[in-house]
Design a protein around this motif. Structure first.
Motif, PDB file in Angstrom:
ATOM      1  N   SER A  30      11.599  -6.640  -4.381  1.00  0.00           N
ATOM      2  CA  SER A  30      11.055  -6.972  -3.062  1.00  0.00           C
ATOM      3  C   SER A  30      12.191  -7.379  -2.133  1.00  0.00           C
ATOM      4  O   SER A  30      13.156  -8.030  -2.558  1.00  0.00           O
ATOM      5  N   LYS A  80       8.399   0.659  -4.288  1.00  0.00           N
ATOM      6  CA  LYS A  80       7.712   1.449  -5.315  1.00  0.00           C
ATOM      7  C   LYS A  80       8.640   2.520  -5.882  1.00  0.00           C
ATOM      8  O   LYS A  80       8.648   2.786  -7.092  1.00  0.00           O
ATOM      9  N   THR A 136       3.876   1.942   3.316  1.00  0.00           N
ATOM     10  CA  THR A 136       4.868   2.141   4.375  1.00  0.00           C
ATOM     11  C   THR A 136       6.202   2.554   3.750  1.00  0.00           C
ATOM     12  O   THR A 136       6.390   2.443   2.532  1.00  0.00           O
ATOM     13  N   GLN A 168       4.741   5.006   8.290  1.00  0.00           N
ATOM     14  CA  GLN A 168       3.670   5.214   7.330  1.00  0.00           C
ATOM     15  C   GLN A 168       4.049   6.396   6.442  1.00  0.00           C
ATOM     16  O   GLN A 168       4.712   7.338   6.881  1.00  0.00           O
ATOM     17  N   LYS A 175       8.302  -6.874   1.394  1.00  0.00           N
ATOM     18  CA  LYS A 175       7.749  -5.593   0.942  1.00  0.00           C
ATOM     19  C   LYS A 175       8.367  -5.209  -0.402  1.00  0.00           C
ATOM     20  O   LYS A 175       9.565  -5.366  -0.620  1.00  0.00           O
ATOM     21  N   GLU A 183       5.092  -0.359  -1.787  1.00  0.00           N
ATOM     22  CA  GLU A 183       3.788  -0.313  -2.444  1.00  0.00           C
ATOM     23  C   GLU A 183       2.621  -0.388  -1.461  1.00  0.00           C
ATOM     24  O   GLU A 183       1.501   0.006  -1.798  1.00  0.00           O
ATOM     25  N   ASP A 184       2.852  -0.867  -0.243  1.00  0.00           N
ATOM     26  CA  ASP A 184       1.768  -0.982   0.736  1.00  0.00           C
ATOM     27  C   ASP A 184       1.547   0.302   1.540  1.00  0.00           C
ATOM     28  O   ASP A 184       0.765   0.316   2.486  1.00  0.00           O
TER      29      ASP A 184
END
Length: 276
Positions: A51, A24, A104, A85, A21, A101-102
């Motif tokens: 990441s 961000k 979560t 989330q 992951k 960034e996804d």
């Protein structure tokens, strides 16, 4: 405080949740958790775009690795990591959030605010505190019977106090020291340098076995410990002495007693662990 089995379980479950992951942004609501607090902005800015590549462990410390950094995290008494989330309500006791960034978020929750985070350039994490002076890992060849014997011969502290010293061997805390000593038939107030070769061999064996069994059971949930997926440990059901003051010994049925050794509450069996 989470000990090696609990931290190892957190490591495994956390790695399954956050590997690869990309960060961000980072929010820090309790700056004192970051060592040094004056470097919070560097802490936050440095991790942006990184990441998560691996989750490691050294003793009771988690190490979150990115491409450039090693984030050394100590959970202390109540620290917990969990994946959420971004639209989920943030708990009052959440002090650090890694926004991915996804959509979560990895959130660090700590009711007592005792947890710590150190950010190092990768490769430097073992050269300075808090990791530089730690003893051997109990599941490695470095933790040998001869090494343990050599270290115990150097101190006249009680064996309980000596085993709690993270410079002697890492990962042991109150729970697993009490358990290993019971399984070894050694009284917790024995002087460390009074143990003979047979006793040290047995102690070494039981330290490794006890910790291994606890890892297999996901650790011990005594108060509030859960892993990164919110699951409790199950090794507390296997405990012989810890937390069982006044209850019958599972081996001889004698009432278990509690004393204070080195400032720590210590439960033992007066019949199975006789003073010599």
């Amino acid at each position: 405080m989470p000990e090696l089995p609990e931290v190892e379980t957190v490591r495994r479950t956390l790695e399954a949740l956050v590997l690869d992951k990309k960060i961000k942004s980072v929010s820090v609501f309790w700056p004192k958790m970051v060592k040094k607090p004056e470097e919070v902005e560097q802490f936050k800015d440095g991790l942006v775009g990184q990441s998560i590549q691996e989750i490691g462990r050294r003793g009771k410390f988690l190490i979150i690795y990115t491409e450039k950094f090693a984030l050394v995290s100590h959970l202390r008494m109540e620290g917990k990591y969990g994946l959420f989330q971004s639209d989920e309500t943030v708990d009052l006791h959440t002090h650090v959030i890694f926004h991915f960034e996804d959509g979560t978020e990895l959130r660090y929750k700590d009711v007592r605010k005792f947890g710590t985070m150190h950010l190092f350039e990768k490769g430097q994490e073992f050269t300075v505190l808090p990791l530089s002076q730690l003893g051997p890992e109990p599941f490695t060849e470095e933790f040998s019977i001869s090494q343990l014997s050599e270290q115990l011969e150097k101190t006249n502290r009680s064996i309980k106090t000596a085993l709690l010293d993270q410079k002697l061997v890492v990962g042991l805390g109150n729970i697993y020291v009490d358990e290993a000593l019971f399984r070894s038939g050694i009284h917790p107030e024995r002087k460390a340098n009074s143990l003979n070769k047979k006793e040290i061999k047995k102690l070494h064996e039981e330290i490794v076995k006890t910790l291994s069994e606890a890892v297999e059971k996901g650790g011990s949930t005594i108060r509030s410990y859960v892993n990164s997926q919110g699951q409790i440990g199950m090794f507390q059901l296997e405990l012989y002495v810890y937390g069982r003051k006044g209850e019958p010994c599972k081996v001889c049925a004698s009432p278990l007693e509690k004393i204070v050794v080195g400032g720590r509450g210590t439960v033992f069996c007066p019949k199975c662990q006789k003073v010599k």
